[in-house]
Every structure is written in structure tokens, then in C-alpha cells.
Design a protein around this motif. Structure first.
Motif, PDB file in Angstrom:
ATOM      1  N   VAL A   5     -17.094  94.298 -29.235  1.00 37.87           N
ATOM      2  CA  VAL A   5     -16.758  93.163 -30.091  1.00 37.87           C
ATOM      3  C   VAL A   5     -15.624  92.381 -29.450  1.00 37.87           C
ATOM      4  O   VAL A   5     -14.512  92.891 -29.294  1.00 37.87           O
ATOM      5  CB  VAL A   5     -16.354  93.632 -31.496  1.00 37.87           C
ATOM      6  CG1 VAL A   5     -16.018  92.430 -32.370  1.00 37.87           C
ATOM      7  CG2 VAL A   5     -17.477  94.449 -32.135  1.00 37.87           C
ATOM      8  N   GLU A   6     -15.950  91.134 -29.099  1.00 38.16           N
ATOM      9  CA  GLU A   6     -14.945  90.260 -28.500  1.00 38.16           C
ATOM     10  C   GLU A   6     -14.241  89.453 -29.584  1.00 38.16           C
ATOM     11  O   GLU A   6     -14.828  89.134 -30.628  1.00 38.16           O
ATOM     12  CB  GLU A   6     -15.587  89.279 -27.523  1.00 38.16           C
ATOM     13  CG  GLU A   6     -16.393  89.905 -26.407  1.00 38.16           C
ATOM     14  CD  GLU A   6     -17.874  89.947 -26.717  1.00 38.16           C
ATOM     15  OE1 GLU A   6     -18.697  89.947 -25.768  1.00 38.16           O
ATOM     16  OE2 GLU A   6     -18.235  89.978 -27.909  1.00 38.16           O
ATOM     17  N   SER A   7     -13.015  89.096 -29.301  1.00 40.91           N
ATOM     18  CA  SER A   7     -12.268  88.201 -30.184  1.00 40.91           C
ATOM     19  C   SER A   7     -11.202  87.488 -29.366  1.00 40.91           C
ATOM     20  O   SER A   7     -10.929  87.865 -28.217  1.00 40.91           O
ATOM     21  CB  SER A   7     -11.620  88.972 -31.341  1.00 40.91           C
ATOM     22  OG  SER A   7     -10.683  89.891 -30.852  1.00 40.91           O
ATOM     23  N   GLY A   8     -10.622  86.476 -29.964  1.00 43.25           N
ATOM     24  CA  GLY A   8      -9.526  85.759 -29.324  1.00 43.25           C
ATOM     25  C   GLY A   8      -9.879  84.389 -28.797  1.00 43.25           C
ATOM     26  O   GLY A   8      -8.998  83.632 -28.389  1.00 43.25           O
ATOM     27  N   ASP A  10     -10.769  80.488 -28.706  1.00 38.66           N
ATOM     28  CA  ASP A  10     -10.180  79.424 -29.527  1.00 38.66           C
ATOM     29  C   ASP A  10     -10.267  78.105 -28.764  1.00 38.66           C
ATOM     30  O   ASP A  10     -10.706  78.063 -27.607  1.00 38.66           O
ATOM     31  CB  ASP A  10      -8.723  79.744 -29.848  1.00 38.66           C
ATOM     32  CG  ASP A  10      -8.231  79.089 -31.119  1.00 38.66           C
ATOM     33  OD1 ASP A  10      -7.144  79.478 -31.610  1.00 38.66           O
ATOM     34  OD2 ASP A  10      -8.915  78.167 -31.628  1.00 38.66           O
ATOM     35  N   LEU A  20      -8.016  87.303 -24.769  1.00 38.71           N
ATOM     36  CA  LEU A  20      -9.250  87.814 -25.348  1.00 38.71           C
ATOM     37  C   LEU A  20      -9.184  89.333 -25.446  1.00 38.71           C
ATOM     38  O   LEU A  20      -8.574  89.990 -24.598  1.00 38.71           O
ATOM     39  CB  LEU A  20     -10.452  87.414 -24.495  1.00 38.71           C
ATOM     40  CG  LEU A  20     -10.621  85.930 -24.190  1.00 38.71           C
ATOM     41  CD1 LEU A  20     -11.922  85.710 -23.408  1.00 38.71           C
ATOM     42  CD2 LEU A  20     -10.588  85.087 -25.442  1.00 38.71           C
ATOM     43  N   SER A  21      -9.820  89.858 -26.474  1.00 37.57           N
ATOM     44  CA  SER A  21      -9.889  91.303 -26.672  1.00 37.57           C
ATOM     45  C   SER A  21     -11.340  91.740 -26.740  1.00 37.57           C
ATOM     46  O   SER A  21     -12.197  91.004 -27.251  1.00 37.57           O
ATOM     47  CB  SER A  21      -9.185  91.707 -27.967  1.00 37.57           C
ATOM     48  OG  SER A  21      -7.825  91.355 -27.942  1.00 37.57           O
ATOM     49  N   CYS A  22     -11.587  92.931 -26.252  1.00 31.75           N
ATOM     50  CA  CYS A  22     -12.918  93.543 -26.328  1.00 31.75           C
ATOM     51  C   CYS A  22     -12.726  94.961 -26.841  1.00 31.75           C
ATOM     52  O   CYS A  22     -12.156  95.804 -26.127  1.00 31.75           O
ATOM     53  CB  CYS A  22     -13.580  93.547 -24.961  1.00 31.75           C
ATOM     54  SG  CYS A  22     -15.129  94.475 -24.876  1.00 31.75           S
ATOM     55  N   THR A  78      -9.804  99.366 -25.994  1.00 30.41           N
ATOM     56  CA  THR A  78      -9.759  97.904 -25.951  1.00 30.41           C
ATOM     57  C   THR A  78      -9.398  97.418 -24.553  1.00 30.41           C
ATOM     58  O   THR A  78      -8.506  97.979 -23.910  1.00 30.41           O
ATOM     59  CB  THR A  78      -8.745  97.359 -26.964  1.00 30.41           C
ATOM     60  OG1 THR A  78      -9.105  97.795 -28.276  1.00 30.41           O
ATOM     61  CG2 THR A  78      -8.702  95.839 -26.949  1.00 30.41           C
ATOM     62  N   TYR A  80      -8.341  93.828 -22.539  1.00 33.53           N
ATOM     63  CA  TYR A  80      -7.812  92.487 -22.777  1.00 33.53           C
ATOM     64  C   TYR A  80      -8.024  91.615 -21.539  1.00 33.53           C
ATOM     65  O   TYR A  80      -7.998  92.095 -20.411  1.00 33.53           O
ATOM     66  CB  TYR A  80      -6.311  92.552 -23.081  1.00 33.53           C
ATOM     67  CG  TYR A  80      -5.967  93.440 -24.245  1.00 33.53           C
ATOM     68  CD1 TYR A  80      -5.517  94.738 -24.040  1.00 33.53           C
ATOM     69  CD2 TYR A  80      -6.090  92.979 -25.554  1.00 33.53           C
ATOM     70  CE1 TYR A  80      -5.207  95.561 -25.099  1.00 33.53           C
ATOM     71  CE2 TYR A  80      -5.774  93.802 -26.618  1.00 33.53           C
ATOM     72  CZ  TYR A  80      -5.336  95.089 -26.390  1.00 33.53           C
ATOM     73  OH  TYR A  80      -5.036  95.901 -27.446  1.00 33.53           O
ATOM     74  N   TYR A  95     -18.026  86.883 -22.545  1.00 36.18           N
ATOM     75  CA  TYR A  95     -18.657  88.122 -22.980  1.00 36.18           C
ATOM     76  C   TYR A  95     -17.990  89.305 -22.301  1.00 36.18           C
ATOM     77  O   TYR A  95     -17.646  89.233 -21.116  1.00 36.18           O
ATOM     78  CB  TYR A  95     -20.136  88.141 -22.591  1.00 36.18           C
ATOM     79  CG  TYR A  95     -20.972  87.053 -23.196  1.00 36.18           C
ATOM     80  CD1 TYR A  95     -21.107  85.813 -22.573  1.00 36.18           C
ATOM     81  CD2 TYR A  95     -21.654  87.271 -24.394  1.00 36.18           C
ATOM     82  CE1 TYR A  95     -21.891  84.815 -23.125  1.00 36.18           C
ATOM     83  CE2 TYR A  95     -22.443  86.279 -24.956  1.00 36.18           C
ATOM     84  CZ  TYR A  95     -22.553  85.055 -24.306  1.00 36.18           C
ATOM     85  OH  TYR A  95     -23.326  84.065 -24.864  1.00 36.18           O
ATOM     86  N   THR A 116     -17.342  85.314 -27.291  1.00 32.08           N
ATOM     87  CA  THR A 116     -16.337  84.542 -28.014  1.00 32.08           C
ATOM     88  C   THR A 116     -16.143  83.218 -27.281  1.00 32.08           C
ATOM     89  O   THR A 116     -16.073  83.185 -26.050  1.00 32.08           O
ATOM     90  CB  THR A 116     -15.019  85.332 -28.140  1.00 32.08           C
ATOM     91  OG1 THR A 116     -14.097  84.615 -28.963  1.00 32.08           O
ATOM     92  CG2 THR A 116     -14.371  85.596 -26.781  1.00 32.08           C
TER      93      THR A 116
END
Length: 122
Positions: A5-8, A10, A20-22, A78, A80, A95, A116
Motif C-alpha cells: 500500500v503506497e501513500s504520500g 500529492d 512516499l511510503s510503501c 515500510t 520510504y 508504484y 500513488t
């Protein structure tokens, strides 16, 4: 079940930074490699960076070295991706992917996240 799950992602102005985080689950994190790839409209998927969670070895695409930094927190499963001095051409869906070997080739990775979006405005 393996999940990445990626996030960050913008919208950021040129020259700005993002992290970004994974977050990974469902497999032995510290025995695998996590890679970051990106896909921009009309472009081919390209490797950004990857890290071996077993020994910390890293790989960076030549064009990005110096602006992007990959790191891993095995306790949190995680990885980054710190991105700085962002440019409009960095705009893409980013990704993360998991695989057994450190490789710039996307075919070496078995599992992929949903991505993301990173958008860099000029």
C-alpha cells in the motif's frame, strides 16, 4: 495475502519535496526487495529506486540519483522514497513492488501496489 500500500502522493510545486511510503504485508519483508517504479502518461514504466531489505543494498536510476533517497524500516515493514527538488517531469503514478532480487527490471517483481499519484506543477 500479499499487500503493498503506497501513500504520500500529492500535488507539489516544482522544487518541493515529498515522501512516499510503501507498507507491505503478507510476506517476509526482510528477505525481499522493494522497488519503486513510476508511470507517466504516454510513457513507459520506469524504475526509480529499489532496496534490499536483507542487506540494505540500493539501486537508483541514473537520472534520479541525488534527488531521491530510498530507505527501509524493517520493524514497520515500510519502505520510504524521499523525493526532493521535484520537477514537472517527475509527475507520474508511483508504484512499489516486491520481489526476490535487487533489479531495475519490472519483470523481476512479483507483487505490486495500486500506486500513488505525484503531480509536480511548474
Amino acid at each position: 495475502e500479499v499487500q503493498l500500500v503506497e501513500s504520500g502522493g500529492d500535488l507539489v510545486q516544482a522544487g518541493g519535496s515529498l515522501r512516499l511510503s510503501c507498507v507491505a504485508s503478507g510476506f517476509t519483508f526482510d528477505e525481499n526487495v522493494i522497488g519503486w517504479f513510476r508511470l507517466a502518461p504516454g510513457e513507459e514504466r520506469e524504475v526509480v529506486s529499489c532496496i534490499s531489505n536483507s542487506d540494505g543494498s540500493t539501486y537508483y536510476a541514473d537520472s534520479l540519483a541525488g534527488r531521491f533517497t530510498i530507505s527501509s524500516d524493517n520493524a514497520k515493514n515500510t519502505v520510504y522514497l524521499q523525493m526532493s527538488s521535484l520537477k514537472p517531469e517527475d509527475t507520474a503514478v508511483y508504484y512499489c513492488a516486491a520481489g526476490p532480487v535487487l533489479s531495475h527490471y519490472f519483470g523481476s517483481y512479483d507483487y505490486w501496489g495500486q500506486g500513488t499519484q505525484v503531480t509536480v506543477s511548474s
